[in-house]
Design an enzyme around this catalytic site. Structure first.
Site, short mmCIF file in Angstrom:
data_model
loop_
_atom_site.label_atom_id
_atom_site.label_comp_id
_atom_site.label_asym_id
_atom_site.label_seq_id
_atom_site.Cartn_x
_atom_site.Cartn_y
_atom_site.Cartn_z
N LYS A 12 51.38 -3.29 -16.44
CA LYS A 12 51.01 -1.91 -16.08
C LYS A 12 49.59 -1.89 -15.54
CE LYS A 12 48.05 -1.36 -19.77
NZ LYS A 12 46.60 -1.23 -19.69
N ASP A 148 49.89 0.35 -26.63
CA ASP A 148 50.53 0.37 -25.31
C ASP A 148 52.05 0.18 -25.38
OD1 ASP A 148 48.23 0.74 -23.88
OD2 ASP A 148 47.99 -1.36 -23.29
O1 C5P Z 1 46.73 -0.68 -30.71
P1 C5P Z 1 46.14 -1.96 -30.25
O2 C5P Z 1 46.35 -3.08 -31.25
O3 C5P Z 1 46.55 -2.36 -28.88
O4 C5P Z 1 44.57 -1.72 -30.17
C1 C5P Z 1 43.64 -2.75 -30.08
C2 C5P Z 1 42.26 -2.19 -30.35
O5 C5P Z 1 41.87 -1.30 -29.32
C3 C5P Z 1 42.18 -1.35 -31.62
O6 C5P Z 1 41.88 -2.17 -32.74
C4 C5P Z 1 41.06 -0.39 -31.32
O7 C5P Z 1 39.81 -1.01 -31.53
C5 C5P Z 1 41.19 -0.17 -29.82
N1 C5P Z 1 41.92 1.06 -29.47
C6 C5P Z 1 41.34 2.30 -29.71
N2 C5P Z 1 42.00 3.44 -29.37
C7 C5P Z 1 43.21 3.39 -28.81
C8 C5P Z 1 43.83 2.15 -28.54
C9 C5P Z 1 43.15 1.00 -28.89
O8 C5P Z 1 40.21 2.36 -30.22
N3 C5P Z 1 43.83 4.54 -28.48
#
Ligand code: C5P
Length: 329
Positions: A12, A148
């Site tokens: 994406k 995501d």
């Molecule tokens: O959800 P995911 O594991 O992909 O997120 C990785 C990191 O990105 C999280 O630990 C956080 O620090 C940050 N993040 C965030 N807000 C979001 C998505 C991700 O702060 N909406």
């Protein structure tokens, strides 16, 4: 009951990524325009399922192979694990991932692989006679895997809100992109941490207002493109004028070379160039496929890892959903 198939899991790009203030849970409220592109991983699935009672061990039965990622750390293994816990069924067999999407590049490759396997394994459970998992339950499992992943469960472009779990289909016209694939990986968490250190404080209300203004502008592009008012070059110009990513500043601070990569895309004719997600991939929007190809050739000649990829137009994705197994551009 078994499933054997080869599926394509698309990358994406974020054409818009607005980041709100940090929430009590540490995540950030987002408003994003996300679109799947033609750059895909290829997954070969050979899976069987049986009730937990007949097979007590958790998904060690599935061999997950992916060059460059340790087997135990693969998000695909986690996807099968959360589905096993939720369904009380067990999987066995193998998943072989042929990576084309660079890892930790802001292109959502791991999340897309996970969504692809989650959807395929859920369909396998349904045909094998396991108790039905609703789409809502699948979306919750997807969010557990990463912010995501819910986006990739649905096909097509979307407006994405919340932490990433609110996914609303959005009609985008076809777009022609040239991507500069990164030499380095940039961990998402670190980019958000730098964002928190460097960004000016905005209240939740101010962020909501910024999101509303942006949404209105993107909705106008959606409406004009549906009515065929923009023409091919007009589409690229209209989208280019609205492209923005709040994570660029922190990421450019961490990888100063990104500014030069973005400038290189503009120098070969991109209408706009932006970093995708938390980076470090940068991409440019071009008025045509030919223009994107010519730009990629010029950039490859001077040493960039430039690839062409397009966002399929809404009409190309009509009626598709991960849930019915016809995913990907
Ligand atoms: O959800 P995911 O594991 O992909 O997120 C990785 C990191 O990105 C999280 O630990 C956080 O620090 C940050 N993040 C965030 N807000 C979001 C998505 C991700 O702060 N909406």
């Amino acid at each position: 009951m078994m499933v054997q198939m080869v599926v394509r899991a698309p990358a994406k790009v974020n054409l818009l990524l607005l980041v709100g203030p940090p929430r009590p849970d540490g995540y950030h409220e987002l408003f994003s325009v996300m679109a799947p592109i033609g750059l895909c991983d290829e997954l070969e699935l050979d899976l069987a399922a049986q009730p937990e009672a007949a097979s007590p061990t958790q998904s060690d039965g599935v061999r997950v192979t992916c060059a460059g990622v340790a087997a135990g750390e693969n998000i695909v293994r986690r996807a099968l694990g959360v589905l096993e816990v939720a369904s009380r069924w067990r999987f066995s067999g193998s998943v072989t991932i042929r990576k084309r999407i660079p890892i930790a590049a802001g292109l959502g490759g791991g999340s897309s692989d996970a969504a692809c396997v989650l959807a395929a394994a859920a369909r396998l459970l349904a045909t094998a006679g396991a108790p039905t998992l609703t789409q809502e339950m699948l979306r919750e499992l997807a969010l557990e895997l990463g912010s995501d992943v819910p986006f990739f469960l649905a096909a097509g472009a979307a407006l994405v809100r919340g932490r990433g779990e609110i996914v609303e289909p959005f009609d985008l016209p076809a777009l022609h992109l040239c991507l500069l694939l990164p030499r380095e990986e940039l961990p998402t968490r670190a980019v958000y941490a730098t964002y928190d250190e460097t960004a000016g404080r905005e209240t939740a209300t101010e962020f909501a207002e910024r999101g509303r203004v942006a949404e209105d502008a993107w909705r106008r592009v959606e409406a004009a493109s549906r009515l065929g008012e923009l023409g091919v070059a007009g589409v690229a110009n209209a989208v280019a004028a609205l492209m923005e990513n709040d994570l660029e500043l922190p990421a450019f601070r961490m990888v100063p070379d990104l500014a030069a990569r973005r400038a290189a895309l503009l120098a070969v004719g991109a209408k706009a160039a932006l970093m995708s997600g938390s980076g470090p991939t940068v991409f440019g929007v071009f008025p045509s496929d030919e223009a994107a190809k010519a730009a990629a050739e010029k950039l490859a000649d001077v040493g960039f890892a430039a690839v062409v990829a397009s966002v399929p137009g809404a009409e190309a994705l009509e009626g598709r959903s991960r849930f019915d197994g016809r995913n990907g551009p």
